[in-house]
Design a protein around this motif. Structure first.
Motif, mmCIF file in Angstrom:
data_model
loop_
_atom_site.group_PDB
_atom_site.id
_atom_site.type_symbol
_atom_site.label_atom_id
_atom_site.label_comp_id
_atom_site.label_asym_id
_atom_site.label_seq_id
_atom_site.Cartn_x
_atom_site.Cartn_y
_atom_site.Cartn_z
ATOM 1 N N ARG A 192 1.832 -6.091 15.337
ATOM 2 C CA ARG A 192 1.223 -6.179 14.005
ATOM 3 C C ARG A 192 1.257 -4.830 13.299
ATOM 4 O O ARG A 192 1.512 -4.746 12.091
ATOM 5 C CB ARG A 192 -0.227 -6.653 14.132
ATOM 6 N N SER A 193 1.002 -3.760 14.074
ATOM 7 C CA SER A 193 1.031 -2.428 13.484
ATOM 8 C C SER A 193 2.424 -2.079 13.003
ATOM 9 O O SER A 193 2.594 -1.404 11.980
ATOM 10 C CB SER A 193 0.551 -1.399 14.507
ATOM 11 N N GLY A 194 3.456 -2.560 13.731
ATOM 12 C CA GLY A 194 4.827 -2.303 13.315
ATOM 13 C C GLY A 194 5.193 -2.989 12.022
ATOM 14 O O GLY A 194 6.044 -2.516 11.256
ATOM 15 N N LEU A 195 4.544 -4.137 11.798
ATOM 16 C CA LEU A 195 4.810 -4.843 10.537
ATOM 17 C C LEU A 195 4.157 -4.139 9.352
ATOM 18 O O LEU A 195 4.574 -4.323 8.200
ATOM 19 C CB LEU A 195 4.284 -6.286 10.637
ATOM 20 N N TYR A 196 3.116 -3.365 9.626
ATOM 21 C CA TYR A 196 2.437 -2.593 8.580
ATOM 22 C C TYR A 196 2.489 -1.113 8.989
ATOM 23 O O TYR A 196 1.527 -0.564 9.506
ATOM 24 C CB TYR A 196 0.989 -3.038 8.416
ATOM 25 N N PRO A 197 3.643 -0.440 8.765
ATOM 26 C CA PRO A 197 3.822 0.932 9.267
ATOM 27 C C PRO A 197 2.929 1.924 8.538
ATOM 28 O O PRO A 197 2.495 1.698 7.409
ATOM 29 C CB PRO A 197 5.298 1.202 8.981
ATOM 30 N N GLN A 198 2.674 3.039 9.216
ATOM 31 C CA GLN A 198 1.945 4.154 8.608
ATOM 32 C C GLN A 198 2.936 5.053 7.871
ATOM 33 O O GLN A 198 3.994 5.394 8.412
ATOM 34 C CB GLN A 198 1.203 4.950 9.688
ATOM 35 N N LEU A 199 2.569 5.424 6.635
ATOM 36 C CA LEU A 199 3.470 6.204 5.778
ATOM 37 C C LEU A 199 2.777 7.470 5.294
ATOM 38 O O LEU A 199 1.572 7.474 5.029
ATOM 39 C CB LEU A 199 3.911 5.373 4.564
ATOM 40 N N ALA A 200 3.531 8.539 5.187
ATOM 41 C CA ALA A 200 3.038 9.791 4.589
ATOM 42 C C ALA A 200 3.692 9.962 3.213
ATOM 43 O O ALA A 200 4.892 9.705 3.059
ATOM 44 C CB ALA A 200 3.389 10.975 5.490
ATOM 45 N N PHE A 201 2.900 10.356 2.205
ATOM 46 C CA PHE A 201 3.464 10.501 0.852
ATOM 47 C C PHE A 201 3.039 11.848 0.262
ATOM 48 O O PHE A 201 2.018 12.431 0.635
ATOM 49 C CB PHE A 201 3.026 9.342 -0.040
ATOM 50 N N ASP A 202 3.829 12.313 -0.684
ATOM 51 C CA ASP A 202 3.620 13.595 -1.364
ATOM 52 C C ASP A 202 2.651 13.369 -2.522
ATOM 53 O O ASP A 202 2.995 12.693 -3.501
ATOM 54 C CB ASP A 202 4.959 14.138 -1.856
ATOM 55 N N VAL A 203 1.458 13.955 -2.403
ATOM 56 C CA VAL A 203 0.444 13.735 -3.448
ATOM 57 C C VAL A 203 0.837 14.419 -4.759
ATOM 58 O O VAL A 203 0.306 14.086 -5.832
ATOM 59 C CB VAL A 203 -0.930 14.258 -2.975
ATOM 60 N N ASN A 204 1.759 15.356 -4.685
ATOM 61 C CA ASN A 204 2.193 16.013 -5.917
ATOM 62 C C ASN A 204 3.135 15.128 -6.719
ATOM 63 O O ASN A 204 3.289 15.294 -7.928
ATOM 64 C CB ASN A 204 2.893 17.345 -5.594
ATOM 65 N N LYS A 205 3.785 14.217 -5.982
ATOM 66 C CA LYS A 205 4.721 13.337 -6.678
ATOM 67 C C LYS A 205 4.094 11.987 -7.002
ATOM 68 O O LYS A 205 4.381 11.383 -8.034
ATOM 69 C CB LYS A 205 5.974 13.136 -5.825
ATOM 70 N N ILE A 206 3.272 11.466 -6.069
ATOM 71 C CA ILE A 206 2.629 10.158 -6.295
ATOM 72 C C ILE A 206 1.153 10.423 -6.510
ATOM 73 O O ILE A 206 0.442 10.849 -5.596
ATOM 74 C CB ILE A 206 2.847 9.220 -5.096
ATOM 75 N N LYS A 207 0.710 10.205 -7.722
ATOM 76 C CA LYS A 207 -0.646 10.577 -8.101
ATOM 77 C C LYS A 207 -1.691 9.552 -7.686
ATOM 78 O O LYS A 207 -2.842 9.891 -7.442
ATOM 79 C CB LYS A 207 -0.714 10.796 -9.625
ATOM 80 N N SER A 208 -1.338 8.275 -7.602
ATOM 81 C CA SER A 208 -2.318 7.211 -7.321
ATOM 82 C C SER A 208 -1.907 6.425 -6.075
ATOM 83 O O SER A 208 -0.751 5.982 -5.960
ATOM 84 C CB SER A 208 -2.438 6.265 -8.522
ATOM 85 N N VAL A 209 -2.870 6.268 -5.159
ATOM 86 C CA VAL A 209 -2.601 5.486 -3.942
ATOM 87 C C VAL A 209 -2.328 4.030 -4.286
ATOM 88 O O VAL A 209 -1.585 3.335 -3.589
ATOM 89 C CB VAL A 209 -3.789 5.598 -2.970
ATOM 90 N N LYS A 210 -2.907 3.540 -5.349
ATOM 91 C CA LYS A 210 -2.708 2.143 -5.744
ATOM 92 C C LYS A 210 -1.246 1.846 -6.026
ATOM 93 O O LYS A 210 -0.802 0.704 -5.932
ATOM 94 C CB LYS A 210 -3.553 1.810 -6.964
ATOM 95 N N ASP A 211 -0.498 2.911 -6.379
ATOM 96 C CA ASP A 211 0.925 2.688 -6.635
ATOM 97 C C ASP A 211 1.675 2.281 -5.375
ATOM 98 O O ASP A 211 2.782 1.734 -5.442
ATOM 99 C CB ASP A 211 1.554 3.970 -7.204
ATOM 100 N N LEU A 212 1.066 2.537 -4.189
ATOM 101 C CA LEU A 212 1.727 2.205 -2.927
ATOM 102 C C LEU A 212 1.415 0.790 -2.450
ATOM 103 O O LEU A 212 1.871 0.385 -1.383
ATOM 104 C CB LEU A 212 1.318 3.207 -1.848
ATOM 105 N N ASP A 213 0.615 0.050 -3.173
ATOM 106 C CA ASP A 213 0.413 -1.374 -2.870
ATOM 107 C C ASP A 213 1.618 -2.126 -3.403
ATOM 108 O O ASP A 213 1.632 -2.602 -4.544
ATOM 109 C CB ASP A 213 -0.888 -1.886 -3.513
ATOM 110 N N PHE A 214 2.650 -2.195 -2.582
ATOM 111 C CA PHE A 214 3.937 -2.680 -3.067
ATOM 112 C C PHE A 214 3.931 -4.188 -3.276
ATOM 113 O O PHE A 214 3.355 -4.938 -2.512
ATOM 114 C CB PHE A 214 5.060 -2.291 -2.091
ATOM 115 N N GLY A 215 4.616 -4.585 -4.289
ATOM 116 C CA GLY A 215 4.844 -5.986 -4.575
ATOM 117 C C GLY A 215 6.291 -6.152 -4.992
ATOM 118 O O GLY A 215 7.044 -5.174 -5.093
ATOM 119 N N PHE A 216 6.685 -7.362 -5.240
ATOM 120 C CA PHE A 216 8.068 -7.595 -5.630
ATOM 121 C C PHE A 216 8.327 -6.991 -7.021
ATOM 122 O O PHE A 216 7.533 -7.163 -7.957
ATOM 123 C CB PHE A 216 8.378 -9.098 -5.647
ATOM 124 N N ASN A 217 9.487 -6.309 -7.120
ATOM 125 C CA ASN A 217 9.943 -5.745 -8.406
ATOM 126 C C ASN A 217 8.915 -4.792 -9.011
ATOM 127 O O ASN A 217 8.763 -4.718 -10.238
ATOM 128 C CB ASN A 217 10.261 -6.870 -9.415
#
Length: 647
Positions: free
Chosen positions: A328-353
């Motif tokens: 289950r953890s593999g299906l939802y991997p842990q990711l590290a992101f650059d806070v200088n480039k991505i300002k909002s965590v909500k942007d990482l709630d991915f959806g289609f398109n």
């Protein structure tokens, strides 16, 4: 006046049993302290066996259930074959009657159901007890009963229920808690009175019966909120009349130099039933039989299947649930992101398109966190646990009905199956110990309760011409000396029959041209080893005229009369039939005369040619003896010379 006499009688009775009550209460407390840890452990194992109370998001491993059911199915399917044997001459018909009645009683006693419970308790708890305390006089049959190990208390020093031949290692006391209705108590033998206190809420009342019921109900997931105050509340079923229940203690112990059975009620303060077992059963052994699957010398408990599998199932369940969580953890991997480039965590709630704004170069904005994968090692551990469990119980995958993933040759599979059968046959032989003791007590029940000139029983018997009903009385089933009993595994018996059948078939081919071979006997043995019933063999190979004549002569031999040997007799056939007669001087001399006649016919065949040629096969018994050929007879001193004069 009547009430006063009843009170006085009750007071005297209570005084007599006062020491017995104190003794039983002391034995109960002693046994309870010893058994308490076992009850707790068994309750936990029952939970693992049928774990319906686990977290619904977790995975429950069925290892214990699978292997236990596999072993149980093999042992239950291998029905133990029992047979009564004669001890003295003249007991043959009695032994046949006993075998017929035992076969008939098997269904009356519902022994198929009892054997399942008996085998289940032995394999799961290590040892099981079957009582033989009651005889149903309406159906004229003993009433066996399997005791529930979760409510059974015993002598901590006991090695087996009845010990060795002289009783060493036997239980000094044992018993169980049970709920009995008013109707049950009134119908029981040896009842003294009904309990005066119908319901007791006493802190000293252990209430094992209701605790066991509560554990089983909770483990099935049918009681989401286990009742800590198990049992009935005082007065909860008083309005149920004959169906109101009383928590009782049924106890077997020694009292005043005798084995006794007593039932206590009202928190073990009242004797409501008392039976002197030595008078009722005419024996100094407990009316019960214990069964073990993997006994350990000088130890009651032995080894049970849960003993071997509990830790393995727990570890398998832990590893399997961790593997599921890892997937289950593999299906939802842990990711590290650059806070200088991505300002909002909500942007990482991915959806289609979905489009995500990045301030700068896209490369390196999100990077997966690398984690070690342990699935391979976990699978190795799971396989190792599975193999160790199979080795411990001799229950490989193929025995469980699962084909092996590896390719195996027919020879390898055959060898593996033979080894499995060897291990299982050991368990079947051990079960045979208790099966023999069971039928010994079954016979003793009839010996005690089947009254001469009073009791009778109609038994259904399958014979040569179908089923018939036969009336049995005491003289038909009770021997002067108790019969011997043989018990054999059905699987082992069938394997022996197959081997013996092959040997006899090959032997018949070899001796087919031997004029002295007893081919008739070989045919009957082949029919018997092929599994035909005696009446079927009788129909297939009916008695020849010579056999009928010899059987008729047996009646006179049994009375000690001298019977002449005729020249026209088929001596070999006669000898085989006369061996079935009573062993006495007349039988010995008559058989010896037949043997000497065989020698005479071989040495001087011309003297017997006329007599042998005067008849056709099948009519020798009707031929008249020529005057020139005297019959062979013997005197009181021994067999005479069967040769004719001047031979």
């Amino acid at each position: 006046m009547k009430k006063e006499l009843q009170k006085e009688s009750k007071k005297i009775e209570e005084t007599v049993y006062l020491s017995l009550i104190d003794q039983v209460r002391a034995e109960y407390d002693f046994a309870y302290r010893f058994m308490q840890s076992r009850f707790s452990e068994w309750g936990t194992r029952l939970k693992i066996y049928n774990n319906q109370t686990r977290d619904k998001d977790s995975y429950g491993d069925p290892l214990m259930f699978t292997i236990h059911q596999t072993v149980l199915a093999a042992l239950y399917d291998d029905r133990l074959m029992m047979k009564f044997l004669k001890v003295e001459e003249g007991d043959r018909l009695t032994a046949e009657n006993l075998n017929a009645m035992a076969k008939y009683d098997y269904d009356l006693m519902q022994k198929d159901v009892l054997d399942y419970e008996y085998d289940f308790n032995a394999t799961f708890f290590g040892r099981a007890i079957m009582l033989m305390l009651t005889f149903n006089r309406e159906m004229m049959v003993p009433v066996p009963e399997v005791m529930d190990p979760m409510v059974t208390l015993r002598d901590p020093m006991a090695r087996t229920l009845n010990g060795d031949l002289i009783g060493r290692g036997a239980a000094r006391f044992f018993g169980r808690e049970i709920r009995l209705s008013k109707y049950d108590i009134e119908k029981s033998k040896g009842v003294l009175r009904m309990p005066t206190r119908t319901k007791v809420d006493d802190i000293s009342q252990k209430n094992l019966f209701d605790q066991a019921q509560n554990i089983r109900t909770t483990n099935q997931g049918l009681n989401s909120q286990p009742n800590k105050d198990v049992g009935y509340k005082q007065g909860s079923d008083e309005k149920m009349s004959d169906n109101q229940t009383f928590l009782c203690l049924e106890w077997f112990t020694h009292y005043q130099g005798k084995k006794v059975f007593v039932t206590l009620a009202s928190d073990k303060k009242e004797v409501i039933r008392f039976v002197n077992l030595e008078e009722s059963f005419q024996t100094t052994r407990w009316p019960g039989v214990d069964r073990s699957i993997y006994p350990v010398a000088n130890n009651w408990d032995g080894v049970s299947i849960p003993d071997l599998l509990e830790d393995k199932q727990r570890m398998r369940a832990v590893l399997q649930n961790l593997l599921v969580k890892g997937i289950r953890s593999g299906l939802y991997p842990q990711l590290a992101f650059d806070v200088n480039k991505i300002k909002s965590v909500k942007d990482l709630d991915f959806g289609f398109n979905k489009l995500v704004k990045v301030n700068g170069d896209v490369a390196g904005a999100i990077q997966p966190i690398r984690r070690d994968i342990v699935a391979g090692a976990s699978q190795w551990i799971l396989d190792y646990i599975d193999v160790s469990a199979q080795k411990a119980t001799a229950t490989p995958d193929i025995q469980q009905g699962v084909l092996s993933a590896d390719k195996r040759t027919a020879t390898e599979l055959n060898i593996a199956q033979q080894k499995v059968d060897t291990r299982y046959s050991l368990c079947a032989k051990i079960f045979g110990w208790s099966e023999r003791r069971f039928w010994e007590q079954w016979y003793r029940q009839y010996k005690v309760h089947f009254k001469q000139g009073i009791d009778k029983k109609v038994v259904r018997i399958t014979g040569a011409f179908g089923q018939r009903m036969k009336k049995m009385t005491r003289e038909n089933v009770i021997m002067a000396v108790d019969p011997d009993i043989t018990v054999e595994s059905r699987v082992l018996a069938e394997a022996k029959k197959r081997n013996r059948l092959q040997v006899i078939s090959n032997l018949m081919t070899m001796i087919g041209q031997d004029p002295y071979a007893n081919k008739r006997y070989a045919e009957k043995i082949l029919a018997e080893e092929s599994g035909l019933e005696p009446y079927e063999i009788e129909l297939l190979l009916p008695a020849t005229p010579e056999e009928l004549l010899a059987q008729k002569e047996n009646d006179a031999i049994n009375q000690g009369k001298n019977v002449p040997v005729k020249p026209t007799d088929d001596d070999l056939v006669h000898i085989m039939e006369h061996l079935k007669a009573d062993e006495n001087e007349a039988q010995r001399k008559h058989i010896e005369a037949h043997r000497m006649a065989i020698v005479a016919k071989k040495q001087r065949p011309e003297l017997f040619a006329a007599q042998q040629g005067a008849t056709v096969p099948g009519d020798q018994m009707m031929a008249e003896q020529p005057a020139s050929m005297p019959s062979v007879s013997y005197s009181g001193a021994g067999p005479s010379n069967p040769l004719p004069p001047n031979a």
